[in-house]
Design a protein around this motif. Structure first.
Motif, PDB file in Angstrom:
ATOM      1  N   LEU A  62      47.254  49.975  38.808  1.00 25.92           N
ATOM      2  CA  LEU A  62      45.951  49.615  39.367  1.00 25.92           C
ATOM      3  C   LEU A  62      45.859  48.132  39.727  1.00 25.92           C
ATOM      4  CD1 LEU A  62      43.596  51.546  36.896  1.00 25.92           C
ATOM      5  CD2 LEU A  62      44.746  52.398  38.944  1.00 25.92           C
ATOM      6  N   ASP A  63      46.899  47.370  39.388  1.00 28.56           N
ATOM      7  CA  ASP A  63      46.818  45.914  39.548  1.00 28.56           C
ATOM      8  C   ASP A  63      46.491  45.494  40.972  1.00 28.56           C
ATOM      9  OD1 ASP A  63      47.339  45.516  36.894  1.00 28.56           O
ATOM     10  OD2 ASP A  63      49.446  44.957  37.155  1.00 28.56           O
ATOM     11  N   GLY A  64      47.195  46.076  41.939  1.00 24.77           N
ATOM     12  CA  GLY A  64      47.027  45.669  43.333  1.00 24.77           C
ATOM     13  C   GLY A  64      45.622  45.922  43.844  1.00 24.77           C
ATOM     14  N   ALA A  65      45.106  47.115  43.609  1.00 25.89           N
ATOM     15  CA  ALA A  65      43.769  47.468  44.099  1.00 25.89           C
ATOM     16  C   ALA A  65      42.695  46.667  43.388  1.00 25.89           C
ATOM     17  CB  ALA A  65      43.525  48.965  43.935  1.00 25.89           C
ATOM     18  N   LEU A  66      42.859  46.459  42.075  1.00 28.78           N
ATOM     19  CA  LEU A  66      41.877  45.676  41.335  1.00 28.78           C
ATOM     20  C   LEU A  66      41.861  44.220  41.812  1.00 28.78           C
ATOM     21  CD1 LEU A  66      42.338  47.034  37.706  1.00 28.78           C
ATOM     22  CD2 LEU A  66      40.235  47.084  39.048  1.00 28.78           C
ATOM     23  N   PHE A  67      43.051  43.669  42.071  1.00 29.77           N
ATOM     24  CA  PHE A  67      43.119  42.306  42.595  1.00 29.77           C
ATOM     25  C   PHE A  67      42.402  42.220  43.940  1.00 29.77           C
ATOM     26  CE2 PHE A  67      45.158  39.382  45.547  1.00 29.77           C
ATOM     27  CZ  PHE A  67      44.987  38.166  44.894  1.00 29.77           C
ATOM     28  N   GLU A  68      42.661  43.200  44.819  1.00 28.33           N
ATOM     29  CA  GLU A  68      42.054  43.173  46.153  1.00 28.33           C
ATOM     30  C   GLU A  68      40.541  43.322  46.072  1.00 28.33           C
ATOM     31  OE1 GLU A  68      42.788  45.125  50.580  1.00 28.33           O
ATOM     32  OE2 GLU A  68      43.641  46.117  48.812  1.00 28.33           O
ATOM     33  N   LEU A  69      40.066  44.240  45.223  1.00 30.32           N
ATOM     34  CA  LEU A  69      38.633  44.459  45.072  1.00 30.32           C
ATOM     35  C   LEU A  69      37.956  43.206  44.506  1.00 30.32           C
ATOM     36  CD1 LEU A  69      36.390  46.574  45.377  1.00 30.32           C
ATOM     37  CD2 LEU A  69      36.916  47.358  43.063  1.00 30.32           C
TER      38      LEU A  69
ATOM     39  N   ASN B  50      39.034  40.145  44.732  1.00 27.66           N
ATOM     40  CA  ASN B  50      39.122  39.090  45.733  1.00 27.66           C
ATOM     41  C   ASN B  50      38.067  39.268  46.825  1.00 27.66           C
ATOM     42  OD1 ASN B  50      40.759  36.746  46.679  1.00 27.66           O
ATOM     43  ND2 ASN B  50      41.010  38.053  48.475  1.00 27.66           N
ATOM     44  N   ILE B  51      37.879  40.507  47.273  1.00 27.69           N
ATOM     45  CA  ILE B  51      36.900  40.790  48.326  1.00 27.69           C
ATOM     46  C   ILE B  51      35.491  40.401  47.881  1.00 27.69           C
ATOM     47  CG2 ILE B  51      35.707  42.672  49.527  1.00 27.69           C
ATOM     48  CD1 ILE B  51      38.439  44.067  49.773  1.00 27.69           C
ATOM     49  N   ILE B  52      35.119  40.833  46.672  1.00 24.87           N
ATOM     50  CA  ILE B  52      33.738  40.623  46.217  1.00 24.87           C
ATOM     51  C   ILE B  52      33.516  39.199  45.724  1.00 24.87           C
ATOM     52  CG2 ILE B  52      31.974  41.352  44.566  1.00 24.87           C
ATOM     53  CD1 ILE B  52      33.316  44.122  44.562  1.00 24.87           C
ATOM     54  N   ASN B  53      34.355  38.763  44.798  1.00 23.80           N
ATOM     55  CA  ASN B  53      34.084  37.506  44.087  1.00 23.80           C
ATOM     56  C   ASN B  53      34.587  36.253  44.787  1.00 23.80           C
ATOM     57  OD1 ASN B  53      32.725  38.620  41.746  1.00 23.80           O
ATOM     58  ND2 ASN B  53      34.701  39.512  41.193  1.00 23.80           N
ATOM     59  N   ARG B  54      35.569  36.388  45.675  1.00 22.70           N
ATOM     60  CA  ARG B  54      36.104  35.200  46.345  1.00 22.70           C
ATOM     61  C   ARG B  54      35.821  35.174  47.836  1.00 22.70           C
ATOM     62  NH1 ARG B  54      39.124  36.625  42.209  1.00 22.70           N
ATOM     63  NH2 ARG B  54      39.797  35.040  40.713  1.00 22.70           N
TER      64      ARG B  54
END
Length: 322
Positions: free
Chosen positions: A171-178, A180-184
């Motif tokens: 799940l690392d990749g999707a969690l990182f992307e999610l 990044n999209i919302i918080n950064r």
């Protein structure tokens, strides 16, 4: 034939068309992307103020986490079971506008993980239940005051916490992307997406004549170049309005050439409602009209383009509802 109308011909003609729909008892919804003056012209429609509403989406009036009631759930509360997955998919589509992808999917790995996290978030906040079919009376998805609904920043915090506590490396990749999209990406740059739903939204969904002003988000936007902020707002308000429409209602899209990267998605959203909704397109000039036409594979209901330097304005009298 009398007066002189100082407004673009395609805008005036869209008001003529609107008049016909209103007199037939249908609702009319204008989405304006091209010129803020168009909003002023459209709101000069000669109908009672209580029947028409305009919203400037750049003011941050709609909480994208909140599901807005379209009035049909009270008569059949089981409909909420189909409304929830639609709402979740809508949020995934909105977040997908910020991905580095040419198309948005609600079935890829990112979407599947985002869906699981969204469902958990809604359950934890008691808006939904894992056993919803047997828990209908306790579902609060559509039964919460606007100011009591969690906002995008709250979901962003939840995503960050899930990422920190994650032990499943798949799940690392999707969690990182999610994250990044919302918080950064979204939260630091687009405050209009982190908001509490305003009461004017309730007026908007009830109105017979609606004007959705997207020009504040479209300012400086280039045709054929993706503008995620504008895309998200257009999709959000289309998601809001579409469930309210009935057979024979009309949507007027002013300057959709600015949204050409998602024009097909917008068409698909309208077509997938299963409701017979008419669509009118207006553009300010031939170049914009050609850009718009090049993004559509299907025949269009009606297109209005100002090619004649507003000459029609010299030939008509002010519009009335008589």
């Amino acid at each position: 034939l009398g007066g002189e109308i100082d407004e673009p011909s395609q805008v005036y003609l869209s008001k003529v068309a609107s008049r016909a729909y209103l007199l037939a008892g249908q609702s009319v919804t204008h989405f304006v992307m091209d010129d803020p003056k168009t909003v002023e012209h459209l709101m000069n429609m000669p109908i009672y103020d209580e029947r028409k509403v305009s919203v400037d989406v750049s003011k941050g009036l709609l909480n994208i986490i909140e599901a807005i009631d379209n009035g049909d759930i009270a008569a059949n509360n089981e409909r909420i079971l189909s409304r929830f997955p639609t709402h979740i998919n809508n949020i995934i589509t909105l977040l997908g506008q910020f991905r580095d992808k040419t198309t948005v999917s609600t079935t890829d790995d990112f979407a599947q993980i985002a869906r699981d996290i969204l469902i958990d978030f809604f359950v934890i906040n008691k808006y939904w239940s894992y056993d919803a079919r047997h828990d209908l009376d306790s579902l609060r998805l559509l039964n919460v005051r606007h100011d009591h609904v969690k906002k995008l920043a709250d979901f962003g915090q939840y995503v960050a916490q899930r990422r920190r506590s994650n032990k499943d490396h798949r799940l690392d990749g999707a969690l990182f992307e999610l994250d990044n999209i919302i918080n950064r990406n979204i939260l630091p740059t687009i405050p209009a997406l982190d908001t509490t739903t305003d009461g004017v939204i309730d007026e908007l969904v009830r109105a017979q004549y609606r004007v959705v002003d997207l020009t504040g988000m479209a300012s400086g936007a280039m045709r054929n170049v993706a503008n995620p902020s504008l895309n998200v707002m257009a999709i959000s308000y289309l998601n809001l309005i579409l469930p309210m429409l009935k057979n024979g209602d009309v949507i007027v899209l002013h300057g959709i050439s600015v949204l050409s990267p998602i024009a097909k998605l917008i068409d698909d959203m309208i077509q997938s409602t299963g409701t017979n909704i008419d669509v009118i397109y207006t553009e300010r000039n031939q170049s914009a009209a050609m850009d718009m036409l090049n993004t559509h594979d299907n025949s269009l209901d009606l297109v209005m383009v100002d090619l004649y330097n507003n000459r029609i304005g010299k030939l008509v009298v002010p519009l009335s509802m008589d």
